[in-house]
Scaffold this active site. Sequence first.
Site, PDB file in Angstrom:
ATOM      1  CB  CYS A 223      -6.527  -2.284   6.490  1.00  0.00           C
ATOM      2  SG  CYS A 223      -6.727  -4.018   6.939  1.00  0.00           S
TER       3      CYS A 223
ATOM      4  CD  GLU B 233      -2.949  -1.131   0.178  1.00  0.00           C
ATOM      5  OE1 GLU B 233      -3.040  -0.109  -0.544  1.00  0.00           O
ATOM      6  OE2 GLU B 233      -3.671  -2.136   0.026  1.00  0.00           O
TER       7      GLU B 233
ATOM      8  CG  HIS C  96      -4.637  -4.783   2.197  1.00  0.00           C
ATOM      9  ND1 HIS C  96      -4.965  -3.473   1.978  1.00  0.00           N
ATOM     10  CD2 HIS C  96      -5.426  -5.200   3.232  1.00  0.00           C
ATOM     11  CE1 HIS C  96      -5.917  -3.112   2.846  1.00  0.00           C
ATOM     12  NE2 HIS C  96      -6.212  -4.138   3.617  1.00  0.00           N
TER      13      HIS C  96
END
Length: 203
Positions: free
Chosen positions: A141, A78, A165
């Site tokens: 998250c 990410e 992730h």
Amino acid sequence: MKVLLTGFEPFGGYTINPSQLLIQALPDHYLGMDLVKQILPVDHQQGPQKMLALLRSHQPDAVIAFGLASGRVQISLERVALNLLDFPIADNAGVIVENQPIVPGGPAAYFSTLPLLAMQAALKAEEISAEFSLSAGAYLCNQVFYTLMHEIVSQDLNTQAGFVHLPDLPEQTAQASRPVPSMSLEVQIQAAHILVAQLGSSN
Ligand code: PCA
């Protein structure tokens, strides 16, 4: 070097979460680093609070937070945390937060400070497919990711940090009515070792 690694408890009807199993499988020491491994609740209040408490008590040099993104095909590195809560489903306390900032008046976004290029290259070198992602969602998250980065910036900490992730595990997708991509826990654990080994790289 001290590294904080977090995963999440199961949520959304699942009985397992690959990020929890992965964290539990990692060693306490690796390549001369001390690994602090913790599981966070999928709770809009307790999840971020626990991340902040861990940062304050352990003062890690680096943090990699892991979570499940069902349907993702690859390890997802990410790039950005958004100042947005817009839950697609309730958290484990039964709460849905819609269209709210995480930190009212806070910056719209923070970039990961993990060496994402080096991490992707190292994963690919071991034949583990990995992508960059421009959205960690607007659920727990992303909330924990943003909270983590906001604390580091506001406290002027010298901590490398970001979020990764994970795809579903094969056992989570076996009963699905449509095909869902998955990655074995063994490969996910190998990926986590590779990511930790890249900490300290500069890009
Ligand atoms: N995945 C969720 C929260 C916990 C987890 O493992 C998310 O992507 O927000």
